[in-house]
Design a protein around this motif. Structure first.
Motif, PDB file in Angstrom:
ATOM      1  N   LEU A  99       0.833  -1.200   0.000  1.00 36.05           N
ATOM      2  CA  LEU A  99       0.000   0.000   0.000  1.00 36.05           C
ATOM      3  C   LEU A  99       0.866   1.248   0.000  1.00 36.05           C
ATOM      4  O   LEU A  99       1.856   1.312   0.726  1.00 36.05           O
ATOM      5  N   ALA A 100       0.504   2.205  -0.820  1.00 36.16           N
ATOM      6  CA  ALA A 100       1.197   3.492  -0.841  1.00 36.16           C
ATOM      7  C   ALA A 100       0.986   4.182   0.504  1.00 36.16           C
ATOM      8  O   ALA A 100      -0.052   3.995   1.143  1.00 36.16           O
ATOM      9  N   PRO A 101       1.948   4.984   0.959  1.00 35.80           N
ATOM     10  CA  PRO A 101       1.803   5.672   2.250  1.00 35.80           C
ATOM     11  C   PRO A 101       0.503   6.484   2.357  1.00 35.80           C
ATOM     12  O   PRO A 101      -0.135   6.492   3.409  1.00 35.80           O
ATOM     13  N   GLU A 102       0.098   7.121   1.259  1.00 39.48           N
ATOM     14  CA  GLU A 102      -1.146   7.905   1.297  1.00 39.48           C
ATOM     15  C   GLU A 102      -2.358   7.010   1.529  1.00 39.48           C
ATOM     16  O   GLU A 102      -3.250   7.348   2.316  1.00 39.48           O
ATOM     17  N   ASP A 103      -2.410   5.866   0.844  1.00 39.58           N
ATOM     18  CA  ASP A 103      -3.520   4.934   1.048  1.00 39.58           C
ATOM     19  C   ASP A 103      -3.484   4.353   2.458  1.00 39.58           C
ATOM     20  O   ASP A 103      -4.521   4.189   3.095  1.00 39.58           O
ATOM     21  N   ARG A 104      -2.295   4.051   2.950  1.00 43.84           N
ATOM     22  CA  ARG A 104      -2.158   3.517   4.306  1.00 43.84           C
ATOM     23  C   ARG A 104      -2.710   4.504   5.328  1.00 43.84           C
ATOM     24  O   ARG A 104      -3.522   4.141   6.182  1.00 43.84           O
ATOM     25  N   ASP A 105      -2.287   5.756   5.234  1.00 41.13           N
ATOM     26  CA  ASP A 105      -2.747   6.772   6.181  1.00 41.13           C
ATOM     27  C   ASP A 105      -4.245   7.015   6.065  1.00 41.13           C
ATOM     28  O   ASP A 105      -4.956   7.136   7.069  1.00 41.13           O
ATOM     29  N   ASN A 106      -4.749   7.074   4.826  1.00 43.67           N
ATOM     30  CA  ASN A 106      -6.176   7.305   4.619  1.00 43.67           C
ATOM     31  C   ASN A 106      -7.011   6.119   5.073  1.00 43.67           C
ATOM     32  O   ASN A 106      -8.124   6.295   5.572  1.00 43.67           O
ATOM     33  N   LEU A 107      -6.481   4.905   4.909  1.00 37.81           N
ATOM     34  CA  LEU A 107      -7.184   3.719   5.395  1.00 37.81           C
ATOM     35  C   LEU A 107      -7.304   3.757   6.914  1.00 37.81           C
ATOM     36  O   LEU A 107      -8.364   3.479   7.471  1.00 37.81           O
ATOM     37  N   PHE A 108      -6.228   4.114   7.588  1.00 38.15           N
ATOM     38  CA  PHE A 108      -6.257   4.211   9.050  1.00 38.15           C
ATOM     39  C   PHE A 108      -7.325   5.217   9.485  1.00 38.15           C
ATOM     40  O   PHE A 108      -8.119   4.949  10.385  1.00 38.15           O
ATOM     41  N   GLN A 109      -7.378   6.372   8.822  1.00 36.55           N
ATOM     42  CA  GLN A 109      -8.378   7.397   9.153  1.00 36.55           C
ATOM     43  C   GLN A 109      -9.794   6.901   8.845  1.00 36.55           C
ATOM     44  O   GLN A 109     -10.725   7.144   9.607  1.00 36.55           O
ATOM     45  N   PHE A 110      -9.953   6.198   7.738  1.00 38.83           N
ATOM     46  CA  PHE A 110     -11.243   5.638   7.343  1.00 38.83           C
ATOM     47  C   PHE A 110     -11.771   4.686   8.417  1.00 38.83           C
ATOM     48  O   PHE A 110     -12.929   4.760   8.827  1.00 38.83           O
ATOM     49  N   ILE A 111     -10.898   3.804   8.900  1.00 40.68           N
ATOM     50  CA  ILE A 111     -11.300   2.836   9.938  1.00 40.68           C
ATOM     51  C   ILE A 111     -11.614   3.564  11.240  1.00 40.68           C
ATOM     52  O   ILE A 111     -12.599   3.246  11.906  1.00 40.68           O
ATOM     53  N   THR A 112     -10.801   4.540  11.607  1.00 40.88           N
ATOM     54  CA  THR A 112     -11.046   5.326  12.819  1.00 40.88           C
ATOM     55  C   THR A 112     -12.397   6.017  12.745  1.00 40.88           C
ATOM     56  O   THR A 112     -13.192   5.954  13.687  1.00 40.88           O
ATOM     57  N   ASP A 113     -12.684   6.661  11.619  1.00 41.28           N
ATOM     58  CA  ASP A 113     -13.958   7.366  11.453  1.00 41.28           C
ATOM     59  C   ASP A 113     -15.137   6.389  11.453  1.00 41.28           C
ATOM     60  O   ASP A 113     -16.181   6.672  12.040  1.00 41.28           O
ATOM     61  N   LEU A 114     -14.973   5.255  10.816  1.00 40.01           N
ATOM     62  CA  LEU A 114     -16.030   4.251  10.771  1.00 40.01           C
ATOM     63  C   LEU A 114     -16.374   3.762  12.171  1.00 40.01           C
ATOM     64  O   LEU A 114     -17.548   3.620  12.525  1.00 40.01           O
ATOM     65  N   ARG A 115     -15.368   3.520  12.976  1.00 33.21           N
ATOM     66  CA  ARG A 115     -15.604   3.059  14.357  1.00 33.21           C
ATOM     67  C   ARG A 115     -16.252   4.133  15.207  1.00 33.21           C
ATOM     68  O   ARG A 115     -17.087   3.835  16.060  1.00 33.21           O
ATOM     69  N   LYS A 116     -15.865   5.383  14.998  1.00 33.73           N
ATOM     70  CA  LYS A 116     -16.465   6.492  15.756  1.00 33.73           C
ATOM     71  C   LYS A 116     -17.945   6.632  15.461  1.00 33.73           C
ATOM     72  O   LYS A 116     -18.735   6.957  16.341  1.00 33.73           O
ATOM     73  N   ASN A 117     -18.305   6.413  14.210  1.00 33.38           N
ATOM     74  CA  ASN A 117     -19.679   6.616  13.761  1.00 33.38           C
ATOM     75  C   ASN A 117     -20.551   5.367  13.876  1.00 33.38           C
ATOM     76  O   ASN A 117     -21.682   5.378  13.442  1.00 33.38           O
ATOM     77  N   SER A 118     -20.005   4.298  14.430  1.00 33.69           N
ATOM     78  CA  SER A 118     -20.783   3.058  14.569  1.00 33.69           C
ATOM     79  C   SER A 118     -21.584   3.036  15.858  1.00 33.69           C
ATOM     80  O   SER A 118     -21.259   3.578  16.842  1.00 33.69           O
TER      81      SER A 118
END
Length: 118
Positions: A99-118
């Motif tokens: 994974l490219a560093p940008e995708d890695r960082d954005n994936l981490f943020q995506f998962i964090t946001d998904l968990r917050k909104n669950s």
């Protein structure tokens, strides 16, 4: 047989990913997210998106740099569930890419946001 030492976190690999019913498998790309001894946790990667329900699409992270990750078409990381398999069983081929560093960082943020909104 491929040894664990040849794989790293955020590698895109080909794995025998179990279906949720646990009865059958599909050979598909997967993203390594954890390695611990003889086991690895991974998310499956899919190119199927448009035909999925909105509820399922919410759990799919779009890879911006999918070519750089070694994938042949636009793909998504399905963060619905992490699967755990023995490294020798799932990783019998060399990694496709990483994974490219940008995708890695954005994936981490995506998962964090998904968990917050669950």
């Amino acid at each position: 047989m491929t040894s664990e030492g040849q794989f790293h976190l955020m590698d895109v690999v080909i794995a025998e990913v179990p279906y949720d019913d646990g009865k059958s498998f599909k050979t598909r790309p997967a993203l390594v997210v954890m390695m611990d001894g003889q086991e690895a946790a991974f998310y499956k990667i899919t190119s199927k998106y448009a035909e999925k329900s909105v509820q399922i699409q919410k759990r799919y992270f779009p890879l911006e740099f999918w070519r750089e990750a070694g994938l042949s078409k636009a793909s998504y990381v399905d963060v619905h569930r992490a699967y755990v398999l023995a490294t020798d069983y799932m990783m019998q081929r060399p990694p496709l890419g990483k994974l490219a560093p940008e995708d890695r960082d954005n994936l981490f943020q995506f998962i964090t946001d998904l968990r917050k909104n669950s």
